[in-house]
Design an enzyme around this catalytic site. Structure first.
Site, short mmCIF file in Angstrom:
data_model
loop_
_atom_site.label_atom_id
_atom_site.label_comp_id
_atom_site.label_asym_id
_atom_site.label_seq_id
_atom_site.Cartn_x
_atom_site.Cartn_y
_atom_site.Cartn_z
N ASN A 1 -46.88 6.84 -26.37
CA ASN A 1 -47.89 5.86 -25.99
C ASN A 1 -47.79 4.64 -26.92
O ASN A 1 -47.76 4.78 -28.13
CB ASN A 1 -49.27 6.47 -26.12
CG ASN A 1 -49.56 7.51 -25.06
OD1 ASN A 1 -49.34 7.28 -23.89
ND2 ASN A 1 -50.07 8.65 -25.47
N THR B 1 5.22 4.37 -3.33
CA THR B 1 5.58 5.52 -4.17
C THR B 1 5.13 6.85 -3.57
O THR B 1 5.41 7.90 -4.14
CB THR B 1 4.95 5.38 -5.57
OG1 THR B 1 3.53 5.28 -5.44
CG2 THR B 1 5.49 4.16 -6.29
N LYS C 1 -36.85 -0.17 -36.40
CA LYS C 1 -36.63 1.00 -37.24
C LYS C 1 -36.80 2.23 -36.35
O LYS C 1 -37.82 2.39 -35.69
CB LYS C 1 -37.65 1.00 -38.39
CG LYS C 1 -37.33 1.96 -39.53
CD LYS C 1 -36.17 1.42 -40.39
CE LYS C 1 -36.04 2.19 -41.69
NZ LYS C 1 -37.13 1.90 -42.62
N HIS C 2 -35.79 3.08 -36.32
CA HIS C 2 -35.83 4.30 -35.53
C HIS C 2 -36.17 4.01 -34.07
O HIS C 2 -36.99 4.69 -33.44
CB HIS C 2 -36.82 5.29 -36.12
CG HIS C 2 -36.44 5.76 -37.49
ND1 HIS C 2 -37.09 6.75 -38.16
CD2 HIS C 2 -35.46 5.35 -38.34
CE1 HIS C 2 -36.53 6.94 -39.34
NE2 HIS C 2 -35.54 6.09 -39.46
N HIS D 1 -39.74 6.74 -22.99
CA HIS D 1 -39.71 8.05 -23.65
C HIS D 1 -38.41 8.24 -24.45
O HIS D 1 -37.45 7.54 -24.23
CB HIS D 1 -39.83 9.16 -22.62
CG HIS D 1 -41.24 9.28 -22.09
ND1 HIS D 1 -41.72 8.47 -21.08
CD2 HIS D 1 -42.26 10.09 -22.45
CE1 HIS D 1 -42.98 8.80 -20.84
NE2 HIS D 1 -43.33 9.76 -21.65
N ARG E 1 0.83 -1.21 0.00
CA ARG E 1 0.00 0.00 0.00
C ARG E 1 0.86 1.26 0.00
O ARG E 1 0.44 2.30 -0.49
CB ARG E 1 -0.91 0.01 1.23
CG ARG E 1 -2.09 -0.94 1.15
CD ARG E 1 -3.02 -0.73 2.32
NE ARG E 1 -4.28 -1.47 2.16
CZ ARG E 1 -5.42 -1.13 2.75
NH1 ARG E 1 -5.45 -0.07 3.53
NH2 ARG E 1 -6.50 -1.86 2.58
#
Length: 529
Positions: free
Chosen positions: A423, A70, A280-281, A529, A67
């Protein structure tokens, strides 16, 4: 700031030792002194390289299980000292601190440890402390210091040294510094996200998100938008982890739609039969199960053949040659599947623009995880929609109860509705969608559009009546009025699945009874959404 600076001394301490020896040899050949720690120093010595231990520089041994090794002024002073500042130079001389011109560090494998399902204490032990501290110090002092945190940058550094007589330019060091800060930022994000989950903190005061560049994209949703694709390190099977066998590079919209398609088809357990989703999309234009993958594809295609042109196809089982031949009958952008036979890949090879992706697995739709969406000035963060219902969760609220066959179609429609923009109205018959209404401002309009599409498909296929006759219909949220329900009945639906919970539930139930419909409530909605 100084432009060209030489590299005379390098500190190397890496967990991922890919390419280490060749890189270190290239540095050594340039006369660069090598400092190192622990396992990295051992690997370099075993390769016959001369290396000095950091412990010999600091005068302190590695301790506390590594631990502390450096975190010392002789390391950080060597990284942070401004070579053109007289006071800094004097301090280095007084305290016998030698400059470090190159830091090469990649961090403890925390993300891999978490991904492997390690215990809490093991994850904690794999949080790197000295590495990020050194990286940040070196990156801050990029006027004089080079910092490399990715194996991918080894060759870039050597090329820079070759081009500049063993020196690096400021622009190159700036780029390395930016990458370094992004790496420590991503590392801390991984730690904080894991810890929030581990301690059950659903909405921590601070959230951090990070990604690794997978590819720059030609453009975004539109040609005037720049874009790039980043992976998040979760390794969830899908477009981010898939192997692309052929075809041009995926676009922004391809990636978005392919993800939507694969997440949808994963709703259908491959052990219970083949399934196909055509997107699609980001909306499904056809989803089906079948006795074979070919049957599933044909049924999905027949839901809306017009929209399927130029779509994305997702399969829940490996692509076979018969299905591959059928798919090539129309223009398709992308096919994604858990695998593909050699014969199927040969069929696709004749269509050079058709992208084929394989994932070696399906995502677990019941898994947790987060979805993130940016809004002006903030981020919306939520759990993924892992909501699921089965027959035992459904409540029959009409005089007529669904038959066993109708119940199967209702649950199928409910799974699809989860992946349709709200929806959402979805008509299903015999394990295949026959009409999909998506993203309308009213549920009535979605029901009308889905029915109209079914009518057009019946005409195109020479059928005597639309396939919505005798279908099951799903609504992703409750019917606020009876009009949408009655439109579904007019289209031929005989049973309905919806969440319930409207102030007018009794009115809707009465309308269902008058129309002779069977209806079940889920108690769960699937807004998308």
């Amino acid at each position: 700031m100084t432009d060209l600076v030489p590299i005379r001394r390098a500190l190397i301490s890496v967990s991922d030792k890919t390419g280490l020896i060749d890189f270190a040899r290239a540095l050594d050949a340039r006369g660069i002194e090598l400092l190192s720690t622990g396992g990295t120093a051992k690997a370099l010595r075993e390769a016959g390289l001369s290396v000095k231990d950091v412990a010999d520089v600091t005068g302190f041994p590695e301790m506390m299980d590594g631990r502390v090794k450096t975190l010392h002024p002789k390391v950080h002073g060597g990284l942070l000292a401004l070579r053109d500042n007289e006071e800094h130079v004097a301090a280095m001389s007084e305290h016998e601190i030698a400059p470090i011109d190159l830091l090469v560090v990649n961090l403890y494998p925390f993300e891999a440890t978490v991904a492997a399902g390690a215990a809490y204490d093991d994850c904690i032990e794999n949080i790197d402390i000295g590495g990020p501290a050194m990286i940040r110090a070196a990156a801050k002092n990029h006027s004089f210091v080079n910092v490399v945190v990715d194996v991918e940058d080894y060759d870039a550094l050597l090329a820079e040294l070759n081009a500049n007589d063993d020196q690096t330019t400021l622009a190159f060091r700036q780029k390395l510094a930016q990458t370094a800060y992004a790496r420590t930022g991503a590392y801390d994000a991984a730690v904080s996200t894991w810890m929030a989950s581990a301690i059950g903190e659903a909405a921590p005061r601070r959230r951090a998100f990070a990604g690794t560049l997978a590819q720059t994209l030609r453009y975004g949703e539109n040609p005037h938008q720049t874009a790039a694709f980043y992976t998040d390190g979760t390794n969830r099977p899908g477009v981010a982890t898939a192997k692309q066998w052929q075809g041009k590079e995926l676009s922004y919209n391809n990636i978005n739609d392919t993800d939507a398609a694969f997440e949808l088809v994963a709703e259908f357990d491959p052990a219970k039969g083949p399934a196909c989703a055509i997107i699609k999309h980001a909306n499904p234009c056809g989803v089906a199960q079948g006795a074979t993958l070919l049957d599933a594809y044909k049924s999905a295609f027949d839901c809306d053949r017009t929209s399927a042109f130029g779509g994305i196809i997702a399969l829940n089982q490996p692509l076979d040659v018969e299905t591959a031949k059928e798919i090539t009958g129309i223009f398709t952008e992308v096919v994604i599947a858990p695998g593909a036979s050699d014969e199927a890949r040969e069929v696709f090879a004749a269509k050079k623009n058709l992208r084929l992706l394989t994932t070696e697995g399906l995502p677990n739709v019941l898994d947790g995880g987060l979805t993130v969406r940016q809004v002006a000035g903030g981020l919306l963060v939520q759990d993924k929609d892992a909501g699921f219902v089965d027959m035992d969760d459904l409540k029959v609220v009409t005089e007529k109860a669904p038959t066993e066959e109708q119940m199967r179609d209702l649950l199928f429609a409910w799974k699809v509705a989860k992946h349709v923009k709200s929806n959402a109205i979805v008509y299903v018959k015999d394990g295949a969608t026959v009409g999909v209404g998506a993203g309308q401002m009213s549920r009535l309009d979605s029901a009308l559009i889905a029915a109209k599409k079914a009518e057009r498909m019946a005409e195109a296929m020479g059928l005597p009546q639309p396939l919505t006759i005798g279908s099951a219909v799903a609504s992703d949220a409750f019917f606020p009025f009876a009009d949408g329900l009655l439109e579904a009945a007019a289209a031929g639906a005989t049973c309905v699945i919806q969440p319930g919970g409207s102030m007018r539930d009794n009115e809707v139930i009465d309308a269902a009874n008058e129309a002779g419909l069977a209806m079940v409530l889920t108690g769960m909605r699937h807004f998308r959404h």
